[in-house]
Scaffold this active site. Structure first.
Site, PDB file in Angstrom:
ATOM      1  N   CYS A 103       1.695 -15.531  -0.219  1.00  0.00           N
ATOM      2  CA  CYS A 103       0.951 -16.042   0.928  1.00  0.00           C
ATOM      3  C   CYS A 103       0.853 -17.560   0.858  1.00  0.00           C
ATOM      4  O   CYS A 103       0.402 -18.113  -0.149  1.00  0.00           O
ATOM      5  CB  CYS A 103      -0.449 -15.441   0.962  1.00  0.00           C
ATOM      6  SG  CYS A 103      -1.491 -16.096   2.287  1.00  0.00           S
ATOM      7  N   CYS A 111      -7.427 -20.475   1.533  1.00  0.00           N
ATOM      8  CA  CYS A 111      -8.157 -19.245   1.851  1.00  0.00           C
ATOM      9  C   CYS A 111      -8.747 -18.634   0.591  1.00  0.00           C
ATOM     10  O   CYS A 111      -8.078 -18.566  -0.450  1.00  0.00           O
ATOM     11  CB  CYS A 111      -7.216 -18.250   2.527  1.00  0.00           C
ATOM     12  SG  CYS A 111      -7.916 -16.616   2.775  1.00  0.00           S
ATOM     13  N   CYS A 189      -2.478 -13.048   7.905  1.00  0.00           N
ATOM     14  CA  CYS A 189      -2.981 -12.675   6.588  1.00  0.00           C
ATOM     15  C   CYS A 189      -2.005 -11.681   5.965  1.00  0.00           C
ATOM     16  O   CYS A 189      -1.763 -10.602   6.523  1.00  0.00           O
ATOM     17  CB  CYS A 189      -4.377 -12.053   6.702  1.00  0.00           C
ATOM     18  SG  CYS A 189      -5.020 -11.404   5.134  1.00  0.00           S
ATOM     19  N   ASP A 324     -21.382   7.784  -4.777  1.00  0.00           N
ATOM     20  CA  ASP A 324     -20.507   6.732  -4.244  1.00  0.00           C
ATOM     21  C   ASP A 324     -21.389   5.579  -3.771  1.00  0.00           C
ATOM     22  O   ASP A 324     -21.471   5.292  -2.569  1.00  0.00           O
ATOM     23  CB  ASP A 324     -19.660   7.298  -3.104  1.00  0.00           C
ATOM     24  CG  ASP A 324     -18.637   6.292  -2.574  1.00  0.00           C
ATOM     25  OD1 ASP A 324     -18.395   5.283  -3.250  1.00  0.00           O
ATOM     26  OD2 ASP A 324     -18.098   6.521  -1.477  1.00  0.00           O
ATOM     27  N   CYS A 351     -17.114   0.843  -7.055  1.00  0.00           N
ATOM     28  CA  CYS A 351     -16.341  -0.312  -6.603  1.00  0.00           C
ATOM     29  C   CYS A 351     -16.672  -1.557  -7.419  1.00  0.00           C
ATOM     30  O   CYS A 351     -16.099  -2.615  -7.169  1.00  0.00           O
ATOM     31  CB  CYS A 351     -16.594  -0.575  -5.124  1.00  0.00           C
ATOM     32  SG  CYS A 351     -18.314  -0.931  -4.720  1.00  0.00           S
TER      33      CYS A 351
END
Length: 396
Positions: A103, A111, A189, A324, A351
């Protein structure tokens, strides 16, 4: 899987304003050797410091790899800070795992969305595994082997985001810099799919096929749903494999979102008055909870703070539990409410490695241990990693 719980941090979120503690070192540069990877997508670097006590100062540095010799520019830091932040603005001795970022918007001052564009994809997964191992060791006292698995649905780590939010600019659109409100114009993106949609109003339909069954879910357009196209199937199959649900069993699905896990668990246990199985889905976001009731009509659905709901109801034993939680983890009140229901197995979908490790340590206090762990690369080019842990009572 939930709605506006903000499990994923806003890409490029700016730091909280705080008072400068003595002389600022922002803009100063140091040659240094990068140390180990740290949770958050940085490497640990130590630079000379004349601040008392004289020695070295820890700097969390982006855009570097362990072992590299780099020129670090300080981006945040003053005399009184415990640590500083910086960017590797020049690589003097590169790692063999370094690649040219695919990228053009990735790099110092650009970014802030991706942490690992400069890292070969296999090495990205090794770094994520190292962080997960370190957090489990430091916070839970565990020595666990970890392999981060690739997930079908991306293109060599790119084109996987099915939803993407941009900042509108007078001449187009952009993305925010790391820890800043400043915007970098971005025409494409590289981790977003060409058909990625921006969050909006109303609902959308998602179809998930897993373990030979397909379910359809109505999801709020601005609510939470995994953005990697392979994530829902991968996570459902991992949870089912670990829990091995049996007909007639009872299941608690906590932070149930719109009912992803509940739907497939209801199939396995035969949820309903005529079959004897039972699924209870608890979700804090009322909109997501209402959708889960429609998506999984055979489940009992409760809307409300998970800890509060468990403190007031559903205090009978359950065979299985799915956790979760949001990024901060389940925390002690929920973990202790879970073990009080004496499940034979708990599947913890995490996560955040640190939150997982903290909660695993609480489970261990109550006689539950990690009987299995899998990790998945659902967020290539970033430091984020998803893990599914199996917790069972010691001795089982």
């Amino acid at each position: 899987m939930s709605a506006p719980r903000r499990r994923r941090p806003h890409r490029g979120r700016a730091p909280r304003a705080r008072a400068t503690r003595g002389r600022s070192y922002v803009g100063e540069r140091y040659e240094a050797t990068a140390g180990p990877i740290a949770h958050g997508g940085h490497v640990v670097v130590r630079v000379p410091s004349q601040v008392e006590p004289v020695g070295t100062r820890v700097v969390f540095v982006r855009h570097a790899l362990p072992g590299e010799r780099v020129l670090v520019e300080i981006t945040e830091g003053s005399e009184g800070d415990r640590f500083w932040r910086g960017d590797a603005v020049e690589v003097l001795e590169p790692s063999p795992d370094r690649v040219a970022p695919p990228c053009p918007y990735a790099g110092p001052g650009l970014c802030g969305g991706c942490d690992f564009q400069h890292v070969a994809l296999p090495a990205q997964r090794e770094l994520k595994a190292a962080v997960l191992r370190e957090q489990l060791s430091r916070l839970a006292g565990l020595d666990v082997a970890v392999t981060v698995e690739a997930v079908p649905g991306d293109e060599d780590g790119l084109r996987w985001r099915t939803r993407q939010r941009y900042v509108s600019l007078p001449t187009g659109r952009g993305m925010r810099k790391h820890r800043s409100h400043d915007v970098v114009p971005v025409d494409d993106c590289r981790i977003a799919r060409p058909d990625a949609r921006e969050p909006g109003s109303g609902t959308v339909v998602e179809q998930v096929a897993a373990a030979g069954v397909e379910h359809t879910f109505e999801v709020a357009a601005d609510g939470f749903w995994q953005v990697h196209p392979g994530a829902p199937t991968t996570l459902v199959e991992a949870v089912l494999e670990m829990l091995e649900p049996r007909p007639g069993e009872s299941v608690l699905d906590l932070y149930a979102g719109v009912g992803l896990f509940s739907a497939f668990l209801a199939d396995r246990v035969g949820a309903g008055p005529s079959t004897g199985g039972r699924v209870v889905a608890i979700e804090g976001d009322r909109g997501a909870s209402a959708l889960s009731a429609a998506n999984v009509p055979s489940a009992e659905v409760a809307a409300g703070d998970v800890a509060a709901v468990l403190a007031a109801s559903y205090d009978e034993p359950f065979d299985l539990v799915v956790l979760d939680p949001p990024r901060e983890g389940a925390r002690r009140p929920v973990v202790e409410a879970v073990v009080a229901r004496t499940p034979r197995a708990v599947a913890y979908v995490a996560c955040d490695p640190a939150a997982l490790a903290r909660d695993v340590a609480i489970f261990a206090e109550h006689g539950y241990h990690v009987a299995g762990l899998r990790a998945f690369d659902l967020f290539p080019m970033t430091h984020h990693v998803e893990a599914v842990g199996l917790l069972t009572p010691v001795g089982r």
